[in-house]
Design a protein around this motif. Structure first.
Motif, PDB file in Angstrom:
ATOM      1  N   ALA A   1       0.836  -1.201   0.000  1.00 38.32           N
ATOM      2  CA  ALA A   1       0.000   0.000   0.000  1.00 38.32           C
ATOM      3  C   ALA A   1       0.872   1.252   0.000  1.00 38.32           C
ATOM      4  N   ALA A   2       1.971   1.231   0.759  1.00 37.00           N
ATOM      5  CA  ALA A   2       2.871   2.392   0.812  1.00 37.00           C
ATOM      6  C   ALA A   2       3.572   2.610  -0.524  1.00 37.00           C
ATOM      7  N   ILE A   3       4.034   1.521  -1.150  1.00 38.11           N
ATOM      8  CA  ILE A   3       4.704   1.634  -2.456  1.00 38.11           C
ATOM      9  C   ILE A   3       3.724   2.138  -3.507  1.00 38.11           C
ATOM     10  N   SER A   4       2.510   1.590  -3.493  1.00 35.80           N
ATOM     11  CA  SER A   4       1.493   2.023  -4.463  1.00 35.80           C
ATOM     12  C   SER A   4       1.107   3.479  -4.248  1.00 35.80           C
ATOM     13  N   ALA A   5       1.239   3.938  -2.981  1.00 42.12           N
ATOM     14  CA  ALA A   5       0.867   5.322  -2.665  1.00 42.12           C
ATOM     15  C   ALA A   5       1.957   6.317  -3.035  1.00 42.12           C
ATOM     16  N   GLY A   6       3.121   5.823  -3.523  1.00 45.45           N
ATOM     17  CA  GLY A   6       4.149   6.729  -4.014  1.00 45.45           C
ATOM     18  C   GLY A   6       5.453   6.739  -3.255  1.00 45.45           C
ATOM     19  N   ALA A   7       5.635   5.823  -2.292  1.00 42.99           N
ATOM     20  CA  ALA A   7       6.905   5.778  -1.555  1.00 42.99           C
ATOM     21  C   ALA A   7       8.005   5.177  -2.414  1.00 42.99           C
ATOM     22  N   ARG A   8       9.224   5.730  -2.325  1.00 39.21           N
ATOM     23  CA  ARG A   8      10.367   5.177  -3.053  1.00 39.21           C
ATOM     24  C   ARG A   8      10.765   3.833  -2.446  1.00 39.21           C
ATOM     25  N   GLU A   9      10.825   3.799  -1.119  1.00 39.64           N
ATOM     26  CA  GLU A   9      11.094   2.575  -0.376  1.00 39.64           C
ATOM     27  C   GLU A   9      10.199   2.583   0.854  1.00 39.64           C
TER      28      GLU A   9
END
Length: 361
Positions: free
Chosen positions: A131-139
């Motif tokens: 969910a964090a990666i899909s939300a735009g986090a690099r890592e």
């Protein structure tokens, strides 16, 4: 490979690394160099037909229990874990981008450290990470909430001395004994602030035949809820619908009654603390008798809780300086120095960081 270090350093200089406490009741976001920039309820209001988010955070919280048929106000996290992946992803996307857009010139996607309950399964961990990666986090990196709370409370987690933290949030209570950068003994129970609210609703229903809402129950808990006899008992007026007549009604309840209503959840939390102490190695128990037990999390602010736990465990129990923000402060400290704190992350993530350092040395 030789260009990686300079480029990585440049990226880190401009990147707004983020620590997130993805709580059942509240989501807090801390940005490196800025402190806590977001403190909003974990609530999303969506259109019932299209499932499109209409409001997120504080605005959506105001809609709970007051929405027309075409709008649904939901909490996408239950008991500390994701119950609706798509809505959680959109909520994370909203919070991350709210922070991310503040830098206009050059703003690479941020690295994110998220606090999760220690009892999460691998599937639940993967859901939060994705969910964090899909939300735009690099890592995205995950850290168990009691560890993050201990770091945020300033406990010496890396030393060879035992520290104990009890993190009571909205959906879960996390109890952990920490030493040498790792969790030695821990317990995660899905009894916390939400369960307390539900018990107050049930008490009003059974004793007074009044149906009250979640917000009324929470307000009552905050105002006069307690886990131990108060120096001066208090009262509050609760308002709801009479289940017999169907008409609005109000009645006055005392802190003694609310303490009785909360006795079940409080006893379960006390039992979890005692059971954790029972499994703790004797050398660490000796440390804890000197250091005491730290309370963190919003629901740890229940009146009389330190006194009740101290009475039950025969140890000093005290609240952290700002218990509501311990987890997000810990996540913020960790994301600022992943090399130093890599031991506190999930095993697979520790391995990935170690491999990255070796390959780019």
């Amino acid at each position: 490979m030789t260009l990686f270090k300079p480029f990585s350093a440049l990226l880190g200089l401009f990147s707004r690394d983020i620590g997130i406490d993805l709580g059942t009741a509240t989501t807090l976001v801390m940005v490196h160099g800025q402190g806590i920039v977001i403190n909003e309820p974990s609530v999303v209001a969506i259109d019932a037909a299209s499932k499109r988010p209409l409001a997120i955070g504080a605005e959506a919280k105001e809609m709970v229990g007051r929405t027309p048929g075409n709008i649904i106000a939901i909490r996408p996290l239950r008991d500390g874990v994701i119950s609706d992946f798509d809505i959680t992803e959109r909520m994370l996307h909203y919070f991350i981008h709210k922070v991310h857009e503040r830098s206009r010139l050059f703003n690479p996607s941020p690295r994110v450290v998220i606090g999760i309950p220690s009892g999460c399964t691998e599937v639940e961990k993967r859901a939060v990470h994705d969910a964090a990666i899909s939300a735009g986090a690099r890592e995205a990196f995950l850290v168990e909430e009691p560890m993050a709370a201990a770091v945020g409370a300033g406990l010496p987690v890396a030393d060879s001395v035992g520290s104990m933290v009890v993190d009571i949030g909205g959906g879960t209570t996390e109890v952990a004994v920490i030493s040498l950068g790792g969790i030695v003994v821990s317990r995660s129970i899905r009894v916390a602030g939400d369960e307390m609210d539900e018990e107050i609703i049930q008490y009003a229903r059974q004793k007074y035949n009044i149906l009250i809402g979640e917000r009324m129950a929470e307000r009552t808990k905050i105002a006069i809820g307690s886990a131990y006899p108060l120096p001066e008992e208090q009262t509050i007026t609760i308002r709801g619908r009479n289940l017999i007549t169907g008409l609005p009604e109000e009645t006055e309840v005392s802190s003694v009654e609310i303490r009785e209503a909360l006795s079940g959840p409080v006893s379960i939390i006390v039992d979890a603390v005692r059971a954790t102490l029972d499994e703790t190695p004797p050398e660490l128990v000796a440390d804890l008798m000197e250091q005491g037990i730290v309370l963190a999390g919003g629901s740890s602010q229940l009146q009389g809780l330190p006194e009740r736990l101290s009475d039950e465990t025969h140890m000093r129990v005290y609240r952290a300086e700002d218990p509501c923000v311990c987890v997000v402060q810990g996540a913020g400290v960790i994301v600022e120095d992943l090399d130093r704190y890599h031991k506190v992350l999930a095993t697979t993530q520790r391995d990935r960081i170690t491999q990255a350092r070796r390959s780019h040395a």
